[in-house]
Design a protein around this motif. Structure first.
Motif, PDB file in Angstrom:
ATOM      1  N   PRO A   1       0.820  -1.220   0.000  1.00 28.71           N
ATOM      2  CA  PRO A   1       0.000   0.000   0.000  1.00 28.71           C
ATOM      3  C   PRO A   1       0.855   1.271   0.000  1.00 28.71           C
ATOM      4  CG  PRO A   1      -0.647  -1.492   1.781  1.00 28.71           C
ATOM      5  CD  PRO A   1       0.539  -2.105   1.125  1.00 28.71           C
ATOM      6  N   GLN A   2       2.091   1.186   0.548  1.00 29.50           N
ATOM      7  CA  GLN A   2       2.931   2.396   0.566  1.00 29.50           C
ATOM      8  C   GLN A   2       3.351   2.839  -0.837  1.00 29.50           C
ATOM      9  OE1 GLN A   2       3.818  -0.592   1.826  1.00 29.50           O
ATOM     10  NE2 GLN A   2       6.018  -0.995   1.686  1.00 29.50           N
ATOM     11  N   PHE A   3       3.190   1.954  -1.818  1.00 30.18           N
ATOM     12  CA  PHE A   3       3.525   2.324  -3.204  1.00 30.18           C
ATOM     13  C   PHE A   3       2.367   3.019  -3.925  1.00 30.18           C
ATOM     14  CE2 PHE A   3       6.922  -1.213  -4.053  1.00 30.18           C
ATOM     15  CZ  PHE A   3       7.768  -0.600  -3.145  1.00 30.18           C
ATOM     16  N   ARG A   4       1.192   2.987  -3.310  1.00 31.03           N
ATOM     17  CA  ARG A   4       0.028   3.595  -3.964  1.00 31.03           C
ATOM     18  C   ARG A   4       0.082   5.100  -3.913  1.00 31.03           C
ATOM     19  NH1 ARG A   4      -5.200   1.230  -0.874  1.00 31.03           N
ATOM     20  NH2 ARG A   4      -5.736  -0.338  -2.417  1.00 31.03           N
ATOM     21  N   PRO A   5      -0.329   5.771  -4.989  1.00 27.98           N
ATOM     22  CA  PRO A   5      -0.489   7.219  -4.853  1.00 27.98           C
ATOM     23  C   PRO A   5      -1.687   7.505  -3.943  1.00 27.98           C
ATOM     24  CG  PRO A   5      -1.146   6.466  -7.048  1.00 27.98           C
ATOM     25  CD  PRO A   5      -0.671   5.254  -6.301  1.00 27.98           C
ATOM     26  N   PRO A   6      -1.717   8.674  -3.266  1.00 31.65           N
ATOM     27  CA  PRO A   6      -2.881   8.986  -2.431  1.00 31.65           C
ATOM     28  C   PRO A   6      -4.143   8.994  -3.291  1.00 31.65           C
ATOM     29  CG  PRO A   6      -1.235  10.764  -2.367  1.00 31.65           C
ATOM     30  CD  PRO A   6      -0.726   9.735  -3.315  1.00 31.65           C
ATOM     31  N   PRO A   7      -5.293   8.620  -2.697  1.00 33.00           N
ATOM     32  CA  PRO A   7      -6.525   8.491  -3.489  1.00 33.00           C
ATOM     33  C   PRO A   7      -6.924   9.777  -4.206  1.00 33.00           C
ATOM     34  CG  PRO A   7      -6.908   7.907  -1.178  1.00 33.00           C
ATOM     35  CD  PRO A   7      -5.478   8.293  -1.300  1.00 33.00           C
ATOM     36  N   ASP A   8      -6.544  10.928  -3.619  1.00 33.20           N
ATOM     37  CA  ASP A   8      -6.975  12.183  -4.253  1.00 33.20           C
ATOM     38  C   ASP A   8      -5.908  12.746  -5.209  1.00 33.20           C
ATOM     39  OD1 ASP A   8      -5.217  12.617  -2.271  1.00 33.20           O
ATOM     40  OD2 ASP A   8      -6.395  14.122  -1.180  1.00 33.20           O
ATOM     41  N   ALA A   9      -4.814  12.013  -5.422  1.00 36.82           N
ATOM     42  CA  ALA A   9      -3.777  12.510  -6.353  1.00 36.82           C
ATOM     43  C   ALA A   9      -4.367  12.545  -7.767  1.00 36.82           C
ATOM     44  CB  ALA A   9      -2.567  11.579  -6.322  1.00 36.82           C
ATOM     45  N   PRO A  10      -4.158  13.660  -8.499  1.00 36.28           N
ATOM     46  CA  PRO A  10      -4.728  13.711  -9.855  1.00 36.28           C
ATOM     47  C   PRO A  10      -4.104  12.634 -10.748  1.00 36.28           C
ATOM     48  CG  PRO A  10      -3.420  15.686  -9.356  1.00 36.28           C
ATOM     49  CD  PRO A  10      -3.384  14.832  -8.132  1.00 36.28           C
ATOM     50  N   LEU A  11      -4.935  12.000 -11.551  1.00 40.13           N
ATOM     51  CA  LEU A  11      -4.444  10.924 -12.415  1.00 40.13           C
ATOM     52  C   LEU A  11      -3.891  11.501 -13.711  1.00 40.13           C
ATOM     53  CD1 LEU A  11      -7.088   8.041 -12.468  1.00 40.13           C
ATOM     54  CD2 LEU A  11      -4.808   8.060 -11.455  1.00 40.13           C
ATOM     55  N   PRO A  12      -2.725  11.069 -14.137  1.00 40.54           N
ATOM     56  CA  PRO A  12      -2.273  11.488 -15.470  1.00 40.54           C
ATOM     57  C   PRO A  12      -3.189  10.869 -16.531  1.00 40.54           C
ATOM     58  CG  PRO A  12      -0.802   9.820 -14.557  1.00 40.54           C
ATOM     59  CD  PRO A  12      -1.809  10.144 -13.484  1.00 40.54           C
ATOM     60  N   PRO A  13      -3.278  11.489 -17.708  1.00 37.17           N
ATOM     61  CA  PRO A  13      -4.120  10.888 -18.746  1.00 37.17           C
ATOM     62  C   PRO A  13      -3.556   9.533 -19.179  1.00 37.17           C
ATOM     63  CG  PRO A  13      -2.904  12.791 -19.606  1.00 37.17           C
ATOM     64  CD  PRO A  13      -2.607  12.722 -18.141  1.00 37.17           C
ATOM     65  N   LEU A  14      -4.392   8.726 -19.771  1.00 33.19           N
ATOM     66  CA  LEU A  14      -3.925   7.412 -20.226  1.00 33.19           C
ATOM     67  C   LEU A  14      -2.970   7.557 -21.405  1.00 33.19           C
ATOM     68  CD1 LEU A  14      -7.283   5.427 -20.125  1.00 33.19           C
ATOM     69  CD2 LEU A  14      -5.267   5.001 -18.708  1.00 33.19           C
ATOM     70  N   GLY A  15      -3.233   8.569 -22.252  1.00 36.39           N
ATOM     71  CA  GLY A  15      -2.393   8.740 -23.439  1.00 36.39           C
ATOM     72  C   GLY A  15      -2.810   7.749 -24.509  1.00 36.39           C
ATOM     73  N   GLU A  16      -2.429   8.060 -25.728  1.00 34.09           N
ATOM     74  CA  GLU A  16      -2.863   7.188 -26.822  1.00 34.09           C
ATOM     75  C   GLU A  16      -2.163   5.832 -26.749  1.00 34.09           C
ATOM     76  OE1 GLU A  16      -3.198   7.601 -31.565  1.00 34.09           O
ATOM     77  OE2 GLU A  16      -3.419   9.414 -30.341  1.00 34.09           O
ATOM     78  N   LYS A  17      -0.859   5.893 -26.533  1.00 39.05           N
ATOM     79  CA  LYS A  17      -0.118   4.638 -26.387  1.00 39.05           C
ATOM     80  C   LYS A  17       0.310   4.516 -24.928  1.00 39.05           C
ATOM     81  CE  LYS A  17       3.802   2.090 -28.242  1.00 39.05           C
ATOM     82  NZ  LYS A  17       3.245   0.885 -27.656  1.00 39.05           N
ATOM     83  N   ILE A  18      -0.002   3.413 -24.331  1.00 38.72           N
ATOM     84  CA  ILE A  18       0.296   3.254 -22.905  1.00 38.72           C
ATOM     85  C   ILE A  18       1.716   2.729 -22.722  1.00 38.72           C
ATOM     86  CG2 ILE A  18      -0.347   1.920 -20.848  1.00 38.72           C
ATOM     87  CD1 ILE A  18      -3.236   2.471 -21.602  1.00 38.72           C
ATOM     88  N   THR A  19       2.475   3.414 -21.868  1.00 40.70           N
ATOM     89  CA  THR A  19       3.875   3.023 -21.687  1.00 40.70           C
ATOM     90  C   THR A  19       4.196   2.784 -20.212  1.00 40.70           C
ATOM     91  OG1 THR A  19       4.447   5.356 -21.577  1.00 40.70           O
ATOM     92  CG2 THR A  19       4.701   4.295 -23.719  1.00 40.70           C
TER      93      THR A  19
END
Ligand code: GLU
Length: 285
Positions: free
Chosen positions: A134-152
Motif C-alpha cells: 500500500p505504501q507504493f500507492r499514490p494517495p486516493p486524491d492525487a490527480p491521475l495522469p491521462p492514459l495517453g494514446e499509447k500506454i507506456t
C-alpha cells in the motif's frame, strides 16, 4: 448476439502458449457437460494476448485438438487480440472513475517491499501476483495522469481495502477473500500496451454475456479480482464453477511442459477421444 432462447452461455478459453494437455481437456469437458445439461451453448475464446509465449501454430493445434475431442462451439471464435478497443474502452471507464493508478514499480520492487522484515504480507505463490504494498500507492486524491494514446506504464486497479468479496462456486461452495489482504492492487494494463489477463477476461465474460465460467481451480483467486472489475464496469457477474486441477504421478499440477500428457502425444500413441472422455465421465460418477 445470443438469442433469448439460450439461458446458459459458457466458454472455452484456451491460451495458444503450448499444446493442450489432459488437464485442459478435462476442464473443457466439464464446461461442455455443464452447457449440455443446461441446454446451453459454448463460445470459444482464443486468449492470444501473451505476445511472448504466443505461437500461431499453437492456435491451429488447439482448435484441432478441441475438434478431435468432439467439442463444438458457436462460431465465430472470439479472438482477444481483435477486441483491444473494447478493453481500452473499459480502461477509460475505470480511469474516469478514478479506480486505477499508474505504477512504475517493478515486480522486484514489490517483492523486496513485501519481504522487508517489518512487513507481514504473505509471500505469493510462484504463479500469483504478490500483494501490492500500500505504501507504493499514490494517495486516493492525487490527480491521475491521462492514459495517453499509447500506454507506456503499468496501470493497476485500486482494490477496496478490507472489503470481503464473496461468491458461490458451483463446485467448491462459498468462497471469500479480503481485498488488500488476500490480494492487492492488480495489473489491468501493461506498459507494453496490452491489457492484463484479469482485464481482458473480465470484460469478455461480462460483455459477451457469459452466464457461467468453468475453468481451473488455479484461477479462483483471479475470480475475486475479476468480480471487482465486472462490478466497477457496471456489469452483472457470471456464475463460476472451478474444476479441480489434474495432478501428475508426483502430485504436481499438469503444465504445458508435460508433453507426455499432451493431447497430441496421446493421439499419436493411438488413444481415442472416446477413451479420454470415458475416463473423465467415470471420475465424476
Ligand atoms: N486462457 C486462460 C488459461 O488458459 C484461462 C482463462 C479463463 O478461463 O478465465 O489459463
Amino acid at each position: 448476439m445470443v438469442p433469448p432462447s439460450v439461458s446458459y452461455l459458457g466458454r472455452l478459453a484456451p491460451s495458444p502458449t503450448g499444446h493442450l494437455h489432459l488437464g485442459h481437456a478435462r476442464t473443457f469437458w466439464l464446461a461442455a457437460e455443464r452447457a449440455r445439461l443446461a441446454d446451453g451453448v459454448l463460445l470459444l475464446r482464443n486468449d492470444d494476448l501473451d505476445a511472448i509465449r504466443f505461437r500461431l501454430d499453437f492456435v491451429a493445434a488447439m482448435f484441432e485438438d478441441l475438434r478431435w475431442l468432439g467439442f463444438t462451439w458457436r462460431e465465430p471464435v472470439i479472438t482477444q487480440s481483435s477486441r483491444l478497443p473494447a478493453y481500452r474502452a473499459a480502461l477509460a471507464k475505470l480511469h474516469a472513475a478514478g479506480l486505477i493508478f499508474p505504477c512504475t514499480r517493478s515486480r522486484r520492487d514489490v517483492l523486496e517491499a513485501i519481504s522487508a522484515p517489518h512487513e507481514h504480507a504473505a509471500v505469493p505463490a510462484p504463479d500469483d501476483e504478490p500483494v501490492y504494498p500500500p505504501q507504493f500507492r499514490p494517495p486516493p486524491d492525487a490527480p491521475l495522469p491521462p492514459l495517453g494514446e499509447k500506454i507506456t506504464v503499468n496501470w493497476r486497479f485500486r482494490v477496496p481495502d478490507g472489503e470481503e468479496i464473496t461468491f458461490h462456486d458451483a463446485r467448491f461452495g462459498p468462497q471469500r477473500a479480503v481485498a488488500g489482504r488476500d490480494f492487492g492492487d492488480f495489473l489491468v494494463w501493461r506498459k507494453d500496451d496490452v491489457p492484463s489477463y484479469q482485464m481482458s477476461c473480465a470484460v469478455d465474460d461480462a460483455e459477451l454475456g457469459i452466464t457461467e465460467v468453468v475453468r481451473g481451480a488455479d484461477l479462483i483467486k483471479s475470480t475475486f479480482r475479476q468480480l471487482l472489475l465486472i462490478r466497477a464496469l457496471g456489469h452483472a457477474a457470471p456464475a463460476y464453477y472451478h474444476a479441480p486441477l489434474m495432478l501428475d504421478d508426483q502430485g504436481q499440477r499438469l503444465a504445458k511442459r508435460h508433453d507426455s500428457l499432451s493431447l497430441r502425444t496421446l493421439r499419436a500413441q493411438g488413444v481415442t477421444p472416446a477413451e479420454i472422455i470415458a475416463k473423465f465421465a467415470a471420475e465424476t460418477t
